[in-house]
Structures are given as C-alpha cells and as structure tokens.
Design a protein around this motif. Structure first.
Motif, PDB file in Angstrom:
ATOM      1  N   TRP A  30       0.856  -1.184   0.000  1.00 10.94           N
ATOM      2  CA  TRP A  30       0.000   0.000   0.000  1.00 10.94           C
ATOM      3  C   TRP A  30       0.892   1.234   0.000  1.00 10.94           C
ATOM      4  CZ3 TRP A  30      -5.140   0.120  -0.676  1.00 10.94           C
ATOM      5  CH2 TRP A  30      -5.852  -1.070  -0.462  1.00 10.94           C
ATOM      6  N   TYR A  31       0.545   2.146  -0.861  1.00 16.21           N
ATOM      7  CA  TYR A  31       1.178   3.455  -0.921  1.00 16.21           C
ATOM      8  C   TYR A  31       0.110   4.503  -0.667  1.00 16.21           C
ATOM      9  CZ  TYR A  31       5.453   1.590  -3.109  1.00 16.21           C
ATOM     10  OH  TYR A  31       6.617   0.920  -3.365  1.00 16.21           O
ATOM     11  N   ARG A  32       0.542   5.711  -0.394  1.00 16.49           N
ATOM     12  CA  ARG A  32      -0.414   6.806  -0.270  1.00 16.49           C
ATOM     13  C   ARG A  32       0.188   8.080  -0.831  1.00 16.49           C
ATOM     14  NH1 ARG A  32      -0.536   7.666   6.347  1.00 16.49           N
ATOM     15  NH2 ARG A  32       1.585   8.525   6.567  1.00 16.49           N
ATOM     16  N   GLN A  33      -0.708   8.947  -1.255  1.00 15.97           N
ATOM     17  CA  GLN A  33      -0.281  10.230  -1.794  1.00 15.97           C
ATOM     18  C   GLN A  33      -1.212  11.311  -1.288  1.00 15.97           C
ATOM     19  OE1 GLN A  33       0.114  10.412  -6.063  1.00 15.97           O
ATOM     20  NE2 GLN A  33       1.522  12.142  -5.921  1.00 15.97           N
ATOM     21  N   ALA A  34      -0.658  12.211  -0.513  1.00 15.01           N
ATOM     22  CA  ALA A  34      -1.417  13.349   0.000  1.00 15.01           C
ATOM     23  C   ALA A  34      -1.297  14.500  -0.998  1.00 15.01           C
ATOM     24  CB  ALA A  34      -0.882  13.758   1.366  1.00 15.01           C
ATOM     25  N   PRO A  35      -2.236  15.427  -0.980  1.00 18.32           N
ATOM     26  CA  PRO A  35      -2.183  16.562  -1.913  1.00 18.32           C
ATOM     27  C   PRO A  35      -0.857  17.308  -1.811  1.00 18.32           C
ATOM     28  CG  PRO A  35      -4.303  16.485  -0.823  1.00 18.32           C
ATOM     29  CD  PRO A  35      -3.444  15.459  -0.146  1.00 18.32           C
TER      30      PRO A  35
ATOM     31  N   ARG B 226       2.067  16.218  -2.296  1.00 14.95           N
ATOM     32  CA  ARG B 226       3.194  15.421  -1.817  1.00 14.95           C
ATOM     33  C   ARG B 226       3.448  14.237  -2.732  1.00 14.95           C
ATOM     34  NH1 ARG B 226       3.259  14.675   4.596  1.00 14.95           N
ATOM     35  NH2 ARG B 226       5.407  14.212   4.002  1.00 14.95           N
ATOM     36  N   GLN B 227       4.634  13.672  -2.634  1.00 10.85           N
ATOM     37  CA  GLN B 227       4.963  12.500  -3.425  1.00 10.85           C
ATOM     38  C   GLN B 227       4.307  11.258  -2.848  1.00 10.85           C
ATOM     39  OE1 GLN B 227       9.280  12.337  -3.618  1.00 10.85           O
ATOM     40  NE2 GLN B 227       9.292  13.521  -5.506  1.00 10.85           N
ATOM     41  N   ARG B 228       4.094  10.294  -3.728  1.00 13.05           N
ATOM     42  CA  ARG B 228       3.559   9.008  -3.279  1.00 13.05           C
ATOM     43  C   ARG B 228       4.598   8.342  -2.385  1.00 13.05           C
ATOM     44  NH1 ARG B 228       0.559   5.276  -7.642  1.00 13.05           N
ATOM     45  NH2 ARG B 228      -0.379   7.332  -7.951  1.00 13.05           N
ATOM     46  N   GLU B 229       4.127   7.759  -1.291  1.00 14.19           N
ATOM     47  CA  GLU B 229       5.055   7.130  -0.356  1.00 14.19           C
ATOM     48  C   GLU B 229       4.570   5.737   0.027  1.00 14.19           C
ATOM     49  OE1 GLU B 229       5.298   9.211   3.364  1.00 14.19           O
ATOM     50  OE2 GLU B 229       3.147   9.108   3.731  1.00 14.19           O
ATOM     51  N   LEU B 230       5.528   4.883   0.328  1.00 21.13           N
ATOM     52  CA  LEU B 230       5.216   3.531   0.753  1.00 21.13           C
ATOM     53  C   LEU B 230       4.663   3.565   2.172  1.00 21.13           C
ATOM     54  CD1 LEU B 230       5.361   0.425   0.352  1.00 21.13           C
ATOM     55  CD2 LEU B 230       7.666   0.539   1.324  1.00 21.13           C
ATOM     56  N   VAL B 231       3.563   2.860   2.377  1.00 14.95           N
ATOM     57  CA  VAL B 231       2.959   2.751   3.705  1.00 14.95           C
ATOM     58  C   VAL B 231       3.299   1.402   4.327  1.00 14.95           C
ATOM     59  CG1 VAL B 231       0.804   2.712   5.004  1.00 14.95           C
ATOM     60  CG2 VAL B 231       1.061   4.284   3.070  1.00 14.95           C
ATOM     61  N   ALA B 232       3.054   0.335   3.586  1.00 12.79           N
ATOM     62  CA  ALA B 232       3.300  -1.005   4.115  1.00 12.79           C
ATOM     63  C   ALA B 232       3.430  -1.979   2.957  1.00 12.79           C
ATOM     64  CB  ALA B 232       2.175  -1.446   5.047  1.00 12.79           C
ATOM     65  N   VAL B 233       4.200  -3.031   3.187  1.00 15.61           N
ATOM     66  CA  VAL B 233       4.384  -4.056   2.166  1.00 15.61           C
ATOM     67  C   VAL B 233       4.391  -5.419   2.848  1.00 15.61           C
ATOM     68  CG1 VAL B 233       6.902  -3.856   2.278  1.00 15.61           C
ATOM     69  CG2 VAL B 233       5.821  -4.869   0.254  1.00 15.61           C
ATOM     70  N   ILE B 234       3.829  -6.410   2.166  1.00 10.83           N
ATOM     71  CA  ILE B 234       3.895  -7.783   2.641  1.00 10.83           C
ATOM     72  C   ILE B 234       4.420  -8.647   1.506  1.00 10.83           C
ATOM     73  CG2 ILE B 234       1.447  -8.207   2.102  1.00 10.83           C
ATOM     74  CD1 ILE B 234       1.452 -10.122   4.570  1.00 10.83           C
ATOM     75  N   LYS B 235       5.468  -9.415   1.804  1.00 11.74           N
ATOM     76  CA  LYS B 235       6.093 -10.242   0.786  1.00 11.74           C
ATOM     77  C   LYS B 235       5.481 -11.630   0.797  1.00 11.74           C
ATOM     78  CE  LYS B 235      10.327  -7.546   1.054  1.00 11.74           C
ATOM     79  NZ  LYS B 235      11.793  -7.544   1.261  1.00 11.74           N
ATOM     80  N   ASP B 236       5.805 -12.400  -0.229  1.00 14.03           N
ATOM     81  CA  ASP B 236       5.179 -13.699  -0.415  1.00 14.03           C
ATOM     82  C   ASP B 236       5.368 -14.591   0.806  1.00 14.03           C
ATOM     83  OD1 ASP B 236       5.699 -16.650  -2.297  1.00 14.03           O
ATOM     84  OD2 ASP B 236       3.785 -15.617  -2.007  1.00 14.03           O
TER      85      ASP B 236
ATOM     86  N   TYR C 182      -3.119   3.707  -2.478  1.00 17.56           N
ATOM     87  CA  TYR C 182      -3.017   2.864  -3.674  1.00 17.56           C
ATOM     88  C   TYR C 182      -2.447   1.494  -3.311  1.00 17.56           C
ATOM     89  CZ  TYR C 182      -3.401   7.265  -6.265  1.00 17.56           C
ATOM     90  OH  TYR C 182      -3.837   8.463  -6.776  1.00 17.56           O
ATOM     91  N   CYS C 183      -2.998   0.498  -3.951  1.00 15.67           N
ATOM     92  CA  CYS C 183      -2.500  -0.862  -3.804  1.00 15.67           C
ATOM     93  C   CYS C 183      -1.550  -1.160  -4.962  1.00 15.67           C
ATOM     94  CB  CYS C 183      -3.681  -1.829  -3.820  1.00 15.67           C
ATOM     95  SG  CYS C 183      -3.242  -3.561  -3.728  1.00 15.67           S
ATOM     96  N   LYS C 184      -0.478  -1.869  -4.672  1.00 15.48           N
ATOM     97  CA  LYS C 184       0.470  -2.247  -5.709  1.00 15.48           C
ATOM     98  C   LYS C 184       0.845  -3.704  -5.560  1.00 15.48           C
ATOM     99  CE  LYS C 184       5.003  -1.639  -5.812  1.00 15.48           C
ATOM    100  NZ  LYS C 184       6.359  -1.048  -5.877  1.00 15.48           N
ATOM    101  N   ALA C 185       0.976  -4.383  -6.686  1.00 17.51           N
ATOM    102  CA  ALA C 185       1.459  -5.765  -6.702  1.00 17.51           C
ATOM    103  C   ALA C 185       2.761  -5.821  -7.489  1.00 17.51           C
ATOM    104  CB  ALA C 185       0.429  -6.691  -7.317  1.00 17.51           C
ATOM    105  N   GLU C 186       3.732  -6.528  -6.955  1.00 15.45           N
ATOM    106  CA  GLU C 186       4.990  -6.796  -7.663  1.00 15.45           C
ATOM    107  C   GLU C 186       4.910  -8.248  -8.121  1.00 15.45           C
ATOM    108  OE1 GLU C 186       8.078  -5.936  -4.872  1.00 15.45           O
ATOM    109  OE2 GLU C 186       7.510  -3.829  -4.673  1.00 15.45           O
TER     110      GLU C 186
ATOM    111  N   TRP D  53      -0.603  -1.412 -10.476  1.00 16.45           N
ATOM    112  CA  TRP D  53      -1.250  -0.497  -9.537  1.00 16.45           C
ATOM    113  C   TRP D  53      -2.759  -0.588  -9.644  1.00 16.45           C
ATOM    114  CZ3 TRP D  53       1.435   2.473  -6.048  1.00 16.45           C
ATOM    115  CH2 TRP D  53       2.804   2.592  -6.244  1.00 16.45           C
ATOM    116  N   GLY D  54      -3.402  -0.493  -8.503  1.00 18.85           N
ATOM    117  CA  GLY D  54      -4.841  -0.390  -8.485  1.00 18.85           C
ATOM    118  C   GLY D  54      -5.261   1.067  -8.494  1.00 18.85           C
ATOM    119  N   GLN D  55      -6.552   1.284  -8.605  1.00 19.60           N
ATOM    120  CA  GLN D  55      -7.039   2.655  -8.504  1.00 19.60           C
ATOM    121  C   GLN D  55      -6.965   3.081  -7.041  1.00 19.60           C
ATOM    122  OE1 GLN D  55      -8.996   0.199  -7.994  1.00 19.60           O
ATOM    123  NE2 GLN D  55     -10.720   0.822  -6.742  1.00 19.60           N
TER     124      GLN D  55
END
Length: 120
Positions: free
Chosen positions: A35-40, A42-52, A93-97, A110-112
């Motif tokens: 999960w990433y987030r972007q505030a007005p 500001r740049q998009r930033e990583l919030v949390a990640v979970i690996k396989d 935003y949700c992201k998958a690698e 990336w998701g919406q």
C-alpha cells in the motif's frame, strides 16, 4: 494483474478503517503486495508491504497503528488503519509486484486509489 482497491472513507481522528485490495487471477506470480499513499502536494510514499513469505515492512509514521495482512482469498491483502490522524489523509493505492511464471523480471501493477480522509 488487475487490482481492485476499496474501503476508503471519512473518519474522525482516532478512528479506524480497513482497506482491501484484490488481485485478479493471472498467470503472474505475485511476489509482494503493498500500500502506498499520496497526500495533496506530496509524493507518493510507501505505507506497508507484505512479501510472499509473509515478511512485512512499514513506514515509520504508521508503525504500531497500521497492519498489513493477507486475506483467506488468494491474492487479497488488507490494510488495517487504527488511531488515524489528520496527516494520514491521502489517496491510498495498492500495488502488486509480480513476475511471469518462470521469468525473473518484476512488473509493478497499480490499483485505482481509494481516498481516506481523517477529520480533526
């Protein structure tokens, strides 16, 4: 890989929300979801990640308040947001690698975004 994110909304400071992200079934192997987030303004930033393997990492600003975890459904991930603060207001935003089976190149999908607004 198509990602469908949901769960945003308006909440008062101190409240909680749960964001969901579901990845479509594909021939890709998902190595990590984040999960990433972007505030007005500001740049998009990583919030949390979970690996396989289940390893998780969090931004310092959300440690102890947010939790990322996988759902029972395959390729579903949740972000539990507790003790929300006005500064958590952002589009999340949700992201998958992911990589094609048998290949090493990693693609980012990336998701919406879903809007989280925290009022003071």
């Amino acid at each position: 890989v198509q990602l469908q994110a949901s769960g945003g909304g308006l909440v008062q400071a101190g409240g909680s929300l749960r964001l969901s992200c579901a990845a479509s079934e594909t021939t890709f192997r998902i190595d990590a979801m984040a999960w990433y987030r972007q505030a007005p303004g500001r740049q998009r930033e990583l919030v949390a990640v979970i690996k396989d393997g289940g390893t998780t990492n969090y931004a310092d600003s959300v440690v102890g308040r947010f939790t990322i975890h996988r759902g029972n459904a395959k390729n579903t991930v949740y972000l539990q947001l507790n003790s929300l603060k006005p500064e958590d207001t952002a589009v999340y935003y949700c992201k998958a690698e992911a990589r094609r089976l048998g290949r090493s190149y990693i693609y980012d999908f990336w998701g919406q975004g879903t809007l989280v607004t925290v009022s003071s």
